[in-house]
Write a protein that holds these residues in place. Sequence first.
Motif, PDB file in Angstrom:
ATOM      1  N   LEU A  14       0.840  -1.209   0.000  1.00  0.00           N
ATOM      2  CA  LEU A  14       0.000   0.000   0.000  1.00  0.00           C
ATOM      3  C   LEU A  14       0.868   1.249   0.000  1.00  0.00           C
ATOM      4  CD1 LEU A  14      -2.919  -0.604   2.539  1.00  0.00           C
ATOM      5  CD2 LEU A  14      -3.118  -0.100   0.107  1.00  0.00           C
ATOM      6  N   VAL A  15       1.907   1.232   0.817  1.00  0.00           N
ATOM      7  CA  VAL A  15       2.811   2.382   0.904  1.00  0.00           C
ATOM      8  C   VAL A  15       3.458   2.662  -0.449  1.00  0.00           C
ATOM      9  CG1 VAL A  15       4.986   3.193   1.918  1.00  0.00           C
ATOM     10  CG2 VAL A  15       3.233   2.178   3.375  1.00  0.00           C
ATOM     11  N   PHE A  16       3.722   1.611  -1.209  1.00  0.00           N
ATOM     12  CA  PHE A  16       4.334   1.782  -2.526  1.00  0.00           C
ATOM     13  C   PHE A  16       3.310   2.053  -3.622  1.00  0.00           C
ATOM     14  CE2 PHE A  16       7.773  -0.246  -0.234  1.00  0.00           C
ATOM     15  CZ  PHE A  16       8.853   0.521  -0.647  1.00  0.00           C
ATOM     16  N   GLY A  17       2.029   2.212  -3.251  1.00  0.00           N
ATOM     17  CA  GLY A  17       1.009   2.626  -4.205  1.00  0.00           C
ATOM     18  C   GLY A  17       0.375   1.521  -5.024  1.00  0.00           C
ATOM     19  N   TYR A  18       0.540   0.287  -4.615  1.00  0.00           N
ATOM     20  CA  TYR A  18      -0.072  -0.824  -5.352  1.00  0.00           C
ATOM     21  C   TYR A  18      -1.593  -0.795  -5.199  1.00  0.00           C
ATOM     22  CZ  TYR A  18       4.308  -3.376  -6.217  1.00  0.00           C
ATOM     23  OH  TYR A  18       5.546  -3.775  -6.655  1.00  0.00           O
ATOM     24  N   SER A  19      -2.291  -1.147  -6.258  1.00  0.00           N
ATOM     25  CA  SER A  19      -3.754  -1.283  -6.212  1.00  0.00           C
ATOM     26  C   SER A  19      -4.108  -2.647  -5.618  1.00  0.00           C
ATOM     27  CB  SER A  19      -4.336  -1.178  -7.625  1.00  0.00           C
ATOM     28  OG  SER A  19      -3.976  -2.326  -8.386  1.00  0.00           O
ATOM     29  N   LYS A  48      -9.225   7.598   6.369  1.00  0.00           N
ATOM     30  CA  LYS A  48     -10.371   7.953   5.537  1.00  0.00           C
ATOM     31  C   LYS A  48     -10.449   7.075   4.288  1.00  0.00           C
ATOM     32  CE  LYS A  48     -10.209  12.648   7.193  1.00  0.00           C
ATOM     33  NZ  LYS A  48      -9.891  14.020   6.905  1.00  0.00           N
ATOM     34  N   ASN A  49      -9.308   6.633   3.799  1.00  0.00           N
ATOM     35  CA  ASN A  49      -9.249   5.815   2.591  1.00  0.00           C
ATOM     36  C   ASN A  49      -7.869   5.155   2.511  1.00  0.00           C
ATOM     37  OD1 ASN A  49      -7.432   7.808   1.479  1.00  0.00           O
ATOM     38  ND2 ASN A  49      -9.232   9.033   0.957  1.00  0.00           N
ATOM     39  N   ARG A  50      -7.625   4.420   1.438  1.00  0.00           N
ATOM     40  CA  ARG A  50      -6.358   3.685   1.308  1.00  0.00           C
ATOM     41  C   ARG A  50      -5.147   4.605   1.206  1.00  0.00           C
ATOM     42  NH1 ARG A  50      -6.747  -0.352  -2.168  1.00  0.00           N
ATOM     43  NH2 ARG A  50      -4.555  -0.470  -2.650  1.00  0.00           N
ATOM     44  N   ILE A  51      -5.311   5.751   0.581  1.00  0.00           N
ATOM     45  CA  ILE A  51      -4.195   6.697   0.462  1.00  0.00           C
ATOM     46  C   ILE A  51      -3.861   7.255   1.845  1.00  0.00           C
ATOM     47  CG2 ILE A  51      -3.453   8.906  -0.507  1.00  0.00           C
ATOM     48  CD1 ILE A  51      -5.216   8.192  -2.972  1.00  0.00           C
ATOM     49  N   HIS A  52      -4.890   7.606   2.594  1.00  0.00           N
ATOM     50  CA  HIS A  52      -4.685   8.091   3.953  1.00  0.00           C
ATOM     51  C   HIS A  52      -4.014   7.004   4.797  1.00  0.00           C
ATOM     52  CE1 HIS A  52      -6.566   9.794   7.873  1.00  0.00           C
ATOM     53  NE2 HIS A  52      -5.371  10.317   7.676  1.00  0.00           N
ATOM     54  N   ALA A  53      -4.450   5.765   4.647  1.00  0.00           N
ATOM     55  CA  ALA A  53      -3.839   4.652   5.381  1.00  0.00           C
ATOM     56  C   ALA A  53      -2.361   4.511   5.024  1.00  0.00           C
ATOM     57  CB  ALA A  53      -4.582   3.350   5.096  1.00  0.00           C
ATOM     58  N   ALA A  54      -2.044   4.625   3.745  1.00  0.00           N
ATOM     59  CA  ALA A  54      -0.641   4.521   3.310  1.00  0.00           C
ATOM     60  C   ALA A  54       0.197   5.629   3.925  1.00  0.00           C
ATOM     61  CB  ALA A  54      -0.559   4.561   1.789  1.00  0.00           C
ATOM     62  N   ILE A  56      -0.426   7.181   6.768  1.00  0.00           N
ATOM     63  CA  ILE A  56      -0.295   6.875   8.195  1.00  0.00           C
ATOM     64  C   ILE A  56       0.783   5.822   8.402  1.00  0.00           C
ATOM     65  CG2 ILE A  56      -1.452   5.816  10.181  1.00  0.00           C
ATOM     66  CD1 ILE A  56      -4.065   7.147   9.132  1.00  0.00           C
ATOM     67  N   ILE A  57       0.739   4.765   7.612  1.00  0.00           N
ATOM     68  CA  ILE A  57       1.726   3.685   7.730  1.00  0.00           C
ATOM     69  C   ILE A  57       3.128   4.225   7.502  1.00  0.00           C
ATOM     70  CG2 ILE A  57       2.574   1.549   6.677  1.00  0.00           C
ATOM     71  CD1 ILE A  57      -0.460   0.980   6.018  1.00  0.00           C
ATOM     72  N   LYS A  58       3.281   5.058   6.498  1.00  0.00           N
ATOM     73  CA  LYS A  58       4.602   5.591   6.153  1.00  0.00           C
ATOM     74  C   LYS A  58       5.126   6.535   7.231  1.00  0.00           C
ATOM     75  CE  LYS A  58       7.090   7.582   2.298  1.00  0.00           C
ATOM     76  NZ  LYS A  58       7.002   8.105   0.952  1.00  0.00           N
ATOM     77  N   ASP A  59       4.220   7.312   7.837  1.00  0.00           N
ATOM     78  CA  ASP A  59       4.635   8.314   8.817  1.00  0.00           C
ATOM     79  C   ASP A  59       4.856   7.764  10.219  1.00  0.00           C
ATOM     80  OD1 ASP A  59       4.609  10.254   6.886  1.00  0.00           O
ATOM     81  OD2 ASP A  59       2.646  11.034   7.419  1.00  0.00           O
ATOM     82  N   LEU A  60       4.144   6.706  10.576  1.00  0.00           N
ATOM     83  CA  LEU A  60       4.273   6.159  11.920  1.00  0.00           C
ATOM     84  C   LEU A  60       5.461   5.221  12.023  1.00  0.00           C
ATOM     85  CD1 LEU A  60       0.589   5.232  12.797  1.00  0.00           C
ATOM     86  CD2 LEU A  60       1.892   7.178  13.641  1.00  0.00           C
ATOM     87  N   GLU A  61       5.963   5.086  13.211  1.00  0.00           N
ATOM     88  CA  GLU A  61       6.985   4.086  13.477  1.00  0.00           C
ATOM     89  C   GLU A  61       6.337   2.712  13.390  1.00  0.00           C
ATOM     90  OE1 GLU A  61      10.280   4.498  14.032  1.00  0.00           O
ATOM     91  OE2 GLU A  61       9.989   6.630  13.653  1.00  0.00           O
TER      92      GLU A  61
END
Length: 91
Positions: A14-19, A48-54, A56-61
């Motif tokens: 998800l972080v790398f933008g895969y569908s 809110k959505n998959r982009i927001h989740a990505a 969050i994942i990228k920014d959090l430890e």
Amino acid sequence: MNSNSTIEKIMSLLVFGYSNVEIAKELGYSQHTIKFYVGRIIKALKAKNRIHAACIIKDLEYEEVLYKLYRINASELPVTCLLYTSPSPRD
């Protein structure tokens, strides 16, 4: 494959933008299964959505993401961190 490692791999992709379709092909799962897992990740992270989740994942430890998903400390999980490893390149 156990559920924890599946979720971690999906988060990494998800972080790398895969569908969902690309994730399903990469991991050998159905689109329905990936949609279920992505929905679970979005809900657990209160995104809110998959982009927001990505984001969050990228920014959090890593430990913070695990805590949000599993409500336990990372030290209690026997999992390998896949968040910061690059998946195979897209074709």
